[in-house]
Design an enzyme around this catalytic site. Structure first.
Site, PDB file in Angstrom:
ATOM      1  N   ALA B  49       0.817  -1.224   0.000  1.00 55.24           N
ATOM      2  CA  ALA B  49       0.000   0.000   0.000  1.00 55.24           C
ATOM      3  C   ALA B  49       0.841   1.260   0.000  1.00 55.24           C
ATOM      4  O   ALA B  49       0.513   2.232   0.659  1.00 55.24           O
ATOM      5  CB  ALA B  49      -0.972  -0.009   1.181  1.00 55.24           C
ATOM      6  N   HIS B  52       5.117   4.491  -4.585  1.00 55.67           N
ATOM      7  CA  HIS B  52       6.555   4.766  -4.653  1.00 55.67           C
ATOM      8  C   HIS B  52       6.869   5.862  -5.652  1.00 55.67           C
ATOM      9  O   HIS B  52       6.207   5.995  -6.672  1.00 55.67           O
ATOM     10  CB  HIS B  52       7.303   3.497  -5.082  1.00 55.67           C
ATOM     11  CG  HIS B  52       7.357   2.459  -4.015  1.00 55.67           C
ATOM     12  ND1 HIS B  52       8.089   2.629  -2.871  1.00 55.67           N
ATOM     13  CD2 HIS B  52       6.779   1.242  -3.922  1.00 55.67           C
ATOM     14  CE1 HIS B  52       7.957   1.550  -2.103  1.00 55.67           C
ATOM     15  NE2 HIS B  52       7.156   0.701  -2.722  1.00 55.67           N
ATOM     16  N   VAL B 175      -9.637 -16.748 -19.885  1.00 52.79           N
ATOM     17  CA  VAL B 175      -9.217 -16.964 -21.269  1.00 52.79           C
ATOM     18  C   VAL B 175      -8.411 -18.259 -21.315  1.00 52.79           C
ATOM     19  O   VAL B 175      -7.392 -18.389 -20.649  1.00 52.79           O
ATOM     20  CB  VAL B 175      -8.384 -15.772 -21.788  1.00 52.79           C
ATOM     21  CG1 VAL B 175      -7.845 -16.063 -23.182  1.00 52.79           C
ATOM     22  CG2 VAL B 175      -9.221 -14.508 -21.780  1.00 52.79           C
ATOM     23  N   ARG B 313       3.816 -11.524  -5.808  1.00 49.16           N
ATOM     24  CA  ARG B 313       4.254 -10.585  -6.830  1.00 49.16           C
ATOM     25  C   ARG B 313       4.620 -11.390  -8.073  1.00 49.16           C
ATOM     26  O   ARG B 313       5.173 -12.479  -7.981  1.00 49.16           O
ATOM     27  CB  ARG B 313       5.481  -9.825  -6.387  1.00 49.16           C
ATOM     28  CG  ARG B 313       5.610  -9.574  -4.856  1.00 49.16           C
ATOM     29  CD  ARG B 313       6.749  -8.656  -4.634  1.00 49.16           C
ATOM     30  NE  ARG B 313       7.329  -8.444  -3.340  1.00 49.16           N
ATOM     31  CZ  ARG B 313       7.573  -9.300  -2.353  1.00 49.16           C
ATOM     32  NH1 ARG B 313       7.209 -10.563  -2.454  1.00 49.16           N
ATOM     33  NH2 ARG B 313       8.185  -8.923  -1.265  1.00 49.16           N
ATOM     34  N   ILE B 337       5.328  -7.357 -13.720  1.00 54.57           N
ATOM     35  CA  ILE B 337       5.277  -6.018 -13.110  1.00 54.57           C
ATOM     36  C   ILE B 337       5.727  -6.082 -11.645  1.00 54.57           C
ATOM     37  O   ILE B 337       5.849  -5.071 -10.972  1.00 54.57           O
ATOM     38  CB  ILE B 337       3.853  -5.416 -13.274  1.00 54.57           C
ATOM     39  CG1 ILE B 337       3.447  -5.422 -14.746  1.00 54.57           C
ATOM     40  CG2 ILE B 337       3.752  -4.000 -12.748  1.00 54.57           C
ATOM     41  CD1 ILE B 337       4.308  -4.577 -15.660  1.00 54.57           C
ATOM     42  N   SER B 343       2.090   1.631  -8.232  1.00 53.12           N
ATOM     43  CA  SER B 343       2.724   2.930  -8.477  1.00 53.12           C
ATOM     44  C   SER B 343       2.808   3.235  -9.963  1.00 53.12           C
ATOM     45  O   SER B 343       2.646   4.375 -10.382  1.00 53.12           O
ATOM     46  CB  SER B 343       4.131   2.956  -7.890  1.00 53.12           C
ATOM     47  OG  SER B 343       4.106   2.621  -6.531  1.00 53.12           O
ATOM     48  N   CYS B 396     -20.067  -1.881  10.867  1.00 48.45           N
ATOM     49  CA  CYS B 396     -18.725  -2.295  11.287  1.00 48.45           C
ATOM     50  C   CYS B 396     -18.167  -1.171  12.155  1.00 48.45           C
ATOM     51  O   CYS B 396     -17.899  -0.084  11.668  1.00 48.45           O
ATOM     52  CB  CYS B 396     -17.850  -2.525  10.059  1.00 48.45           C
ATOM     53  SG  CYS B 396     -16.100  -2.611  10.413  1.00 48.45           S
ATOM     54  N   CYS B 398     -15.380  -1.189  14.141  1.00 49.11           N
ATOM     55  CA  CYS B 398     -13.929  -1.033  14.184  1.00 49.11           C
ATOM     56  C   CYS B 398     -13.455  -0.078  13.092  1.00 49.11           C
ATOM     57  O   CYS B 398     -12.568   0.714  13.310  1.00 49.11           O
ATOM     58  CB  CYS B 398     -13.239  -2.381  14.029  1.00 49.11           C
ATOM     59  SG  CYS B 398     -13.752  -3.595  15.245  1.00 49.11           S
TER      60      CYS B 398
END
Lengths: 409, 462
Positions: B49, B52, B175, B313, B337, B343, B396, B398
C-alpha cells in the site's frame, strides 16, 4: 450538535445497563446511556444458555431473557438511551464525539462510565498461519450467525480453547448439528467445571486435545483441514470445515487508550481503584472491559458499584484527591481486579477482589504485601486458569498510602 | 457474442484496469476480462500500500521511467477520484556500517531517477522524527515524495470509471486459448469467444501463460510471496513516516509503514514459490516479521495484531518489466510487473496509449467523459447523514462503516458480490474484531441482493 449531561454511560450491556439503572434509581435525572447496536442487552442477547442473573438479580435466566429483563429495568427507570450511537473519539477530557443516524454529535458529561466490554482475539491476532479460507469464526460471530441469522455454519468444527466460553461455543455448534471434532487448548487441562467436561465427553464425545496449539489452517475457499501441534513435538491433521476461536479475551479498551488513561498490564483494561475510578478524573469503568470475561452478573454488579461512585462524585466528593496505589500481580498470577486502591473506605464490588492465574496451581497460599509487610494471606486449594478466584478485601484498611501492593504466591 | 472489440485487455488488476480506464477516454470498443469474480482480486489486493516515487529503481529501465511517471499521475488521479492517500515521506534507515555506506549511492540513484529533495539524516535527527524506532540507527535518508495509499481503491476506481464510460467488463471469464483469424483475435473462454482486433495481456501471475497462447516464449512468472502483518490502529501514533530498509538485490526488504486507514503494517517477506494460488502465510514468515517488528519499532510488541496476509508478486527472470509491444501482431504484453504495479499503473497505461497512437489505432478522444468519484465517508461529510440516516448507522464499528456505505458498495456499477469484495470497497470486517461484532449483520445485507449467507461463507452443502 452538542449536548450536556450529568452522567454518560457508554455501552448498553450488563454493566452499562445496571450502572444507568442505578443512577436512575437514585434520582439522578440527567443520565444518558449510549449503545452502538440497535438493541440494548449486549453479549447475553446471543448466549442461549441458562446461568444468567443469579448473583445480581437472584434468579436464573438464559442470556436473551437476562438482556430483556435488564433492558426493561432500565426503561422503567426512565433513563434516556440512545441506541445506534457509537462513541468514536474524545472531544476534550469530559466529552465524546458520537456518530448516529442523527449525525455527528458531541456529548459532554460531568461523569463518564466506560462499559464497552470485551471481545475475543481472532485468528489473525493469534498469528495462526496458513491460507485464509472462509469458515474461521470467533464465538461472538458464530453465535450471532446461529441465533440471529439462523444460519447453520458448517458440518465439522474444531474449537480453539477449553474455557467456559469454549463449551458455550461447543454447545451452540452441537445444537445446530455441527459436529465438533475436537477442542484444542495450550494448557494441560480444560478450564471449565467438571460437569460440563463430563457432558461433552459422554453426550457429544468430543476429545479435548491438551498441550496443543493450532499451527496451520488449510483450504482454498473453505477450511478443509487444520494442523495441531502438541508440546511433545507431535503434529496431527484434522479434517474440518469450521474453526472457532474462543475466549482469549481482549478488552474493548480503545476509548480509554485514546484518552491516555493508565492501563493495567494484566487485564489490559484501564487500571481502576476499588470505587472503579480510572486514572482520569470523572471517568469510571465497569464490566468486562476491566476483567475479560466474567459472567454478566459480575459485570452488572460492577455497574452498580461504578454508579455509586458517580453519585458521590456528583455530590462533590472527589475520590481523585487521594493517590492511587497500584496492585500488581506476580506470575503465575495473571491479574487482579480492581487493581488500585485510593481510599480504604472504598470497598470493591461484592466486597472482594477477583484473581486469575496463568497456570494450574494446587494448594497455594496467596500473599498480599506492601514492601516487606504482609497484609494478608489466603489459601486456595486449586486455581484453574481462565476462572475467577475471590480474594476477600478486609485487608485494605491496613495498607500504607505510599508503597505499591504486590500479590504473589 | 458478435461484438468485435477494438481492444481486449486480459486481466482486471491494477494495471489492466488502468489501461482500460485510459482507453475509455477514446472512441474505442474495449473489453476488460478477468478470470476472478471481481476487479483487483489477484496480486493487486495484497501489497504494501505504498505509492513509490521510484527513487530506488534501476536507472534507465522502463520500470524506473514508468514508476516515476505513474507516481505523478496516480497522485493527480487519487486527488480527483477520492482515493485515500497521504504524502508521509519515507525514511531509509541504515542500521549498520555497510548500510550507512550505501546511503550516498541511493541518493545518487534517486537523482538519476529524477527524484529530488532527498535529505541525509543524522541518527539524532532520525530519532527526533521517529522517537519510537529501535536503538542502533547509524543514519538515514529522507525521501519526501513517498506516500501511503489505499491499495484496493485504484483498480476499483479505474475499472468503474472505464465501465461507466462504455468499457465492457467480463468477470469470471478465464481466457483458455487464443487464436487469430483474418487478423482478428479470438479469445476462447469457457462458454463463448471474445473477438478483438488488439489484445493487451495484463494477466499478472498468468501473463506468461497468455504470452505463450499468443505464440511467444519469452519469460516465466515465478510468484514471489510476500507476507505482511497489520497492527492495530492504536499503534499508529508510534510512527509518522514510512520506514524503509536499505534495499538489496532480492527485495526492498522489510518496511514498517503507517496505512491510510490508520494501522501500522510490517512486511513484506520475499520467497519464491511454485504455486500461483498459494497465498498462505507461513509460521516462519510471520515469526520473522514479528521479530523484525520488535527490532524496528519495539513498542509494537505491546500492540494487538489486526490482520496477517500474503500476496504474490509476478516476478520474472528479468530485472525489468516484460513490456513488449508488437504492432504487427496487434499484441501488447505487460508482464512481470513485480511489486511496482500500483505505483506504475497509470504510467504504463499512458505509455500504451502513446504506443497505440503511434501504431495507427484511430483513437478519437470522447466528447463527453464521465469522471468517477469514490463514495465519500459520511463521517467527513455530515450532510450525507442528514440526507440518509443509514450513513450514520454503523455496522462495522472497528472501521466505522455505515449501512449506507455497504448498500452503496452492493449497488455500485461494479457491485461487491463477496465478503472480500465488500471488504476491499468499504473496509468492513477488516478491523480489529475481524467480524466478532458485525459478521452476521454484514452477511445478512447480502441476502437483500440475493446472495445467501451459505454461499458467501462457502458453507459445505448440508
Amino acid at each position: 450538535m452538542s449536548v450536556d449531561f450529568d452522567a454518560l454511560v457508554i455501552g448498553g450491556g450488563p454493566a452499562g445497563l445496571s450502572a444507568a439503572h442505578t443512577l436512575g434509581k437514585y434520582g439522578l435525572a440527567r443520565t444518558l446511556l449510549i449503545e452502538r447496536e440497535a438493541e440494548l442487552g449486549g453479549i447475553p442477547r446471543h448466549c442461549h444458555h441458562a446461568g444468567f442473573g443469579w448473583f445480581d438479580l437472584r434468579r436464573v435466566m438464559t442470556g436473551p431473557s437476562y438482556a430483556k429483563y435488564r433492558t426493561r429495568l432500565l426503561k422503567t427507570a426512565k433513563i434516556e438511551c440512545w441506541t445506534e450511537t457509537t462513541a468514536t473519539d474524545w472531544a476534550g477530557s469530559s466529552a465524546l464525539r458520537t456518530l448516529s443516524p442523527n449525525g455527528l454529535e458531541t456529548i459532554s458529561a460531568k461523569a463518564i462510565v466506560l462499559a464497552t466490554g470485551c471481545r475475543e482475539r481472532p485468528r489473525s491476532a493469534c498469528l495462526v498461519p496458513g491460507s485464509r479460507p472462509h469458515g474461521v469464526f470467533t464465538t461472538g460471530a458464530l453465535q450471532q450467525l446461529l441465533y440471529i441469522n439462523h444460519q447453520k455454519v458448517g458440518r465439522r468444527a474444531v474449537v480453539i480453547g477449553a474455557e467456559h466460553v469454549s463449551f458455550s461455543a461447543l454447545h451452540s455448534l452441537e445444537r445446530s448439528r455441527t459436529k465438533v471434532e475436537a477442542m484444542v487448548t495450550e494448557l494441560p487441562h480444560h478450564q471449565t467445571y467438571p460437569i460440563f467436561r463430563w457432558l461433552t465427553s459422554t453426550l457429544h464425545r468430543v476429545p479435548i486435545l491438551c498441550n496443543a496449539r493450532l499451527t496451520q489452517i488449510f483450504g482454498a475457499k473453505r477450511v478443509e483441514e487444520v494442523e495441531i501441534s502438541f508440546s511433545t513435538g507431535e503434529r496431527k491433521r484434522l479434517a474440518c470445515d469450521t474453526v472457532v476461536f474462543t475466549g482469549n479475551w481482549i478488552p474493548s479498551h480503545e476509548l480509554p487508550r485514546l484518552a491516555h488513561i493508565e492501563m493495567d498490564d494484566g487485564t489490559e483494561g484501564p487500571r481502576v481503584d476499588t470505587g472503579l475510578r480510572t486514572s482520569r478524573e470523572g471517568v469510571f469503568a465497569a464490566g468486562n472491559m476491566l476483567h475479560g470475561a466474567e459472567i454478566a452478573d459480575v459485570a452488572a454488579i460492577d455497574g452498580v458499584r461504578a454508579a455509586q461512585s458517580v453519585l458521590e462524585f456528583l455530590k462533590g466528593k472527589n475520590g481523585w484527591h487521594a493517590r492511587a496505589i497500584p496492585i500488581e500481580t506476580v506470575a503465575p498470577l495473571k491479574w487482579i481486579f480492581p487493581n488500585a486502591i485510593r481510599s480504604p473506605a472504598d470497598i470493591p464490588p461484592r466486597n472482594h477482589f477477583i484473581l486469575r492465574a496463568q497456570t494450574f496451581l494446587n494448594r497455594v497460599t496467596i500473599s498480599v504485601s506492601q514492601q516487606e509487610r504482609v497484609l494478608y494471606r489466603h489459601f486456595f486449594n486449586r486455581m484453574v486458569p481462565n476462572r475467577p478466584y475471590y480474594l476477600p478485601s478486609h485487608w485494605i484498611s491496613r495498607i500504607d498510602s505510599q508503597n505499591p501492593i504486590v500479590v504473589s504466591l | 457474442m458478435d461484438t468485435l472489440f477494438d481492444v481486449a485487455v486480459i486481466g482486471a488488476g491494477v494495471v489492466g484496469s488502468a489501461v482500460a480506464n485510459r482507453l475509455s477516454r477514446f472512441e474505442t470498443k474495449t473489453v476488460l476480462i478477468d478470470a476472478a469474480s471481481d476487479v483487483g482480486a489477484g496480486t493487486s489486493k495484497a501489497n504494501t500500500a505504498i505509492l513509490h516515487t521510484g527513487f530506488d529503481a534501476t536507472p534507465s529501465t522502463l520500470e524506473a521511467k514508468l514508476v516515476h511517471r505513474g507516481h505523478i499521475l496516480l497522485k493527480e488521479y487519487a486527488r480527483r477520484a477520492g482515493i485515500p492517500f497521504e504524502e508521509t515521506g519515507a525514511c531509509l534507515i541504515a542500521w549498520n556500517e555497510e548500510e550507512q555506506r550505501a546511503l550516498p549511492f541511493l541518493h545518487e540513484k534517486a537523482l538519476k531517477n529524477g527524484v529530488t529533495g532527498l535529505q541525509f539524516l543524522s541518527p539524532e535527527k532520525v530519532y527526533e522524527m521517529e522517537p519510537h524506532l529501535g536503538p542502533g540507527i547509524r543514519g538515514g535518508l529522507l525521501v519526501p515524495g513517498e506516500s501511503i495509499i489505499c491499495p484496493y481503491s485504484p483498480p476499483i476506481a479505474f475499472a468503474t470509471e472505464a465501465v461507466i464510460n462504455g468499457v465492457t467488463l467480463r468477470l469470471s471469464t478465464e481466457v483458455t486459448g487464443v487464436s487469430v483469424e483474418e487478423g482478428i483475435y479470438r479469445l476462447k473462454c469457457e462458454n463463448d469467444e471474445i473477438r478483438s482486433r488488439w489484445v493487451v495481456n495484463a494477466a499478472g501471475l498468468y501473463s506468461d501463460t497468455i504470452d505463450r497462447m499468443v505464440g511467444y516464449d519469452r519469460f516465466t512468472v515465478t510468484p514471489r510471496r510476500g507476507e505482511l502483518i497489520v497492527f492495530d490502529k492504536l499503534a499508529r501514533r508510534l510512527l509518522s513516516h514510512i520506514i524503509l530498509p536499505i534495499p538489496t538485490k532480492v527485495s526492498k526488504g522489510v518496511l514498517v509503514s503507517p496505512t491510510v486507514f490508520g494501522n501500522v503494517l510490517v512486511g513484506p517477506t520475499a520467497q519464491n514459490i511454485d504455486n500461483k494460488k498459494d497465498a498462505a502465510t507461513t509460521d516462519r514468515g510471520l515469526c520473522f516479521l514479528w521479530e523484525k517488528a520488535n527490532t524496528l519499532l519495539p513498542a509494537l510488541s505491546r500492540e494487538e495484531i489486526t490482520a496477517t496476509y500474503a500476496g504474490l508478486r509476478a516476478a520474472t527472470e528479468s530485472g525489468d518489466y516484460q513490456l513488449h509491444c508488437d504492432p504487427e501482431k496487434h499484441y501488447i504484453c505487460v508482464g512481470g510487473i513485480r511489486s511496482t504495479g500500483l505505483s506504475a499503473s497509470l504510467g504504463i497505461a499512458e505509455y500504451l496509449v502513446e504506443f497505440f497512437l503511434n501504431a495507427g489505432l484511430n483513437l478519437v478522444p470522447k466528447e463527453r467523459y464521465l469522471d468517477y468519484q469514490l463514495p465519500r465517508r459520511p463521517q467527513e461529510f455530515e450532510f450525507l447523514i442528514s440526507g440518509n440516516p443509514d450513513y450514520g448507522r454503523l455496522v462495522c464499528y472497528c472501521e466505522g462503516v455505515s449501512r449506507g456505505e455497504l448498500w452503496d458498495a452492493l449497488h455500485a456499477p461494479i457491485p461487491a458480490r463477496s465478503l472480500d469484495g465488500l471488504r476491499r470497497r468499504t473496509r468492513c470486517l477488516q478491523g480489529r474484531c475481524q467480524g466478532f461484532f458485525c459478521l452476521s449483520k454484514v452477511t445478512s445485507l447480502f441476502t437483500e441482493v440475493g446472495v445467501s449467507t451459505s454461499s458467501l461463507l462457502e458453507a459445505p452443502s448440508i
